[in-house]
Design a protein around this motif. Sequence first.
Motif, PDB file in Angstrom:
ATOM      1  N   UNK A   1       0.812  -1.206   0.000  1.00 52.08           N
ATOM      2  CA  UNK A   1       0.000   0.000   0.000  1.00 52.08           C
ATOM      3  C   UNK A   1       0.853   1.267   0.000  1.00 52.08           C
ATOM      4  N   UNK A   2       0.169   2.410  -0.044  1.00 54.38           N
ATOM      5  CA  UNK A   2       0.846   3.698   0.072  1.00 54.38           C
ATOM      6  C   UNK A   2       0.586   4.304   1.448  1.00 54.38           C
ATOM      7  N   UNK A   3       0.201   3.463   2.419  1.00 53.76           N
ATOM      8  CA  UNK A   3      -0.073   3.911   3.778  1.00 53.76           C
ATOM      9  C   UNK A   3       1.168   3.718   4.651  1.00 53.76           C
ATOM     10  N   UNK A   4       1.531   4.756   5.374  1.00 54.00           N
ATOM     11  CA  UNK A   4       2.704   4.688   6.243  1.00 54.00           C
ATOM     12  C   UNK A   4       2.398   3.901   7.513  1.00 54.00           C
ATOM     13  N   UNK A   5       3.381   3.143   7.975  1.00 53.99           N
ATOM     14  CA  UNK A   5       3.242   2.494   9.276  1.00 53.99           C
ATOM     15  C   UNK A   5       3.484   3.506  10.390  1.00 53.99           C
ATOM     16  N   UNK A   6       4.149   4.609  10.068  1.00 55.58           N
ATOM     17  CA  UNK A   6       4.404   5.675  11.027  1.00 55.58           C
ATOM     18  C   UNK A   6       5.573   6.523  10.574  1.00 55.58           C
ATOM     19  N   UNK A   7       5.686   7.715  11.170  1.00 53.13           N
ATOM     20  CA  UNK A   7       6.793   8.618  10.842  1.00 53.13           C
ATOM     21  C   UNK A   7       7.813   8.711  11.964  1.00 53.13           C
ATOM     22  N   UNK A   8       7.582   7.985  13.049  1.00 54.95           N
ATOM     23  CA  UNK A   8       8.480   8.066  14.188  1.00 54.95           C
ATOM     24  C   UNK A   8       8.001   9.093  15.203  1.00 54.95           C
ATOM     25  N   UNK A   9       8.771   9.228  16.281  1.00 56.01           N
ATOM     26  CA  UNK A   9       8.484  10.203  17.334  1.00 56.01           C
ATOM     27  C   UNK A   9       9.226  11.489  16.993  1.00 56.01           C
ATOM     28  N   UNK A  10       8.522  12.604  16.806  1.00 57.31           N
ATOM     29  CA  UNK A  10       9.187  13.843  16.397  1.00 57.31           C
ATOM     30  C   UNK A  10      10.120  14.392  17.471  1.00 57.31           C
ATOM     31  N   UNK A  11      11.085  15.173  17.045  1.00 57.07           N
ATOM     32  CA  UNK A  11      11.922  15.916  17.977  1.00 57.07           C
ATOM     33  C   UNK A  11      11.091  17.007  18.647  1.00 57.07           C
ATOM     34  N   UNK A  12      11.556  17.430  19.832  1.00 58.76           N
ATOM     35  CA  UNK A  12      10.917  18.500  20.591  1.00 58.76           C
ATOM     36  C   UNK A  12       9.448  18.221  20.849  1.00 58.76           C
ATOM     37  N   UNK A  13       9.153  16.959  21.155  1.00 59.81           N
ATOM     38  CA  UNK A  13       7.813  16.555  21.529  1.00 59.81           C
ATOM     39  C   UNK A  13       7.789  16.372  23.043  1.00 59.81           C
ATOM     40  N   UNK A  14       6.919  17.087  23.742  1.00 63.79           N
ATOM     41  CA  UNK A  14       6.850  16.936  25.195  1.00 63.79           C
ATOM     42  C   UNK A  14       6.381  15.525  25.551  1.00 63.79           C
ATOM     43  N   UNK A  15       5.418  15.009  24.778  1.00 62.15           N
ATOM     44  CA  UNK A  15       4.864  13.683  25.030  1.00 62.15           C
ATOM     45  C   UNK A  15       5.372  12.737  23.955  1.00 62.15           C
ATOM     46  N   UNK A  16       5.991  11.645  24.337  1.00 59.97           N
ATOM     47  CA  UNK A  16       6.531  10.687  23.370  1.00 59.97           C
ATOM     48  C   UNK A  16       5.361  10.016  22.642  1.00 59.97           C
ATOM     49  N   UNK A  17       5.209  10.359  21.382  1.00 54.98           N
ATOM     50  CA  UNK A  17       4.036   9.912  20.627  1.00 54.98           C
ATOM     51  C   UNK A  17       4.400   9.651  19.175  1.00 54.98           C
TER      52      UNK A  17
END
Length: 260
Positions: free
Chosen positions: A134-150
């Motif tokens: 598919x063209x659906x992402x499994x995820x982009x990772x946890x962004x930098x400078x994120x207060x909540x790890x998400x």
Amino acid sequence: MLQVHTIASQLSVNLEATIDGLLSQTVPFELRVVDMSESGSVGAKIKERAPSAAVLRAARKWSFAEAHNKLLDWARDDKAVLLIESGVILSDDCLEKMVKAMDEDKEAALIGPKILRMYDENADEERLHERVMSDRLDGRGVPLRNVFVRETGMGERDDGSAERVAVAALRRGALLLRIAALADIKKADRYFREKYEGAEEIDFAIRLNRAGWKTIRDDSAAAYKMSGVFSSRRNEKQPWSFLTQLALSASAARGRAGFS
């Protein structure tokens, strides 16, 4: 020599697809497998497909952290190791591009590819069964400078990006690790810590970041991950428990660059 590590508890179509994807890569590597099957037969089956594979038989059921820690002790003299999960299929030049990204960024400890989802269509009908990339992402990772790890980007459409993006952490799937970085985070003969079960690789990246290393998602390198049957759900749940998410966020907030 580049190493590739994986854990196998049973021989499945997904594991066979992962091995076949590895065998199509354009760079040489040595495959090392932890066989966690009760009979020890999975390792033998893998060697039939990849005769040069080295197999470590688990004497008991090891956790993700235990198994990979033992494999990493085995790789201390190597330059880099790819940690790959069963059910992840690398595109033919994926590993080559990840190695290139690591060679070009000396501060990168972890490199991950863009991971897209695969789905089974007509899974109950063998004659009609089809595996769809598919063209659906499994995820982009946890962004930098994120207060909540998400985790972000789960289920989103791929925008065609081929950039290298610095992130705070990437989920397991396919992670290329620079062995030299391990010396900065190892504690009591452990690299991965079991206290963050289900998110050990996120804690791992957080500690590497705290030690001054970077995690990079290389969108020019593509891989596919088996995700069952297609779903168009939005606002997907995080891949770890809420309590684990709180613990990771607290850990990340303790003076680590990138989280503020």
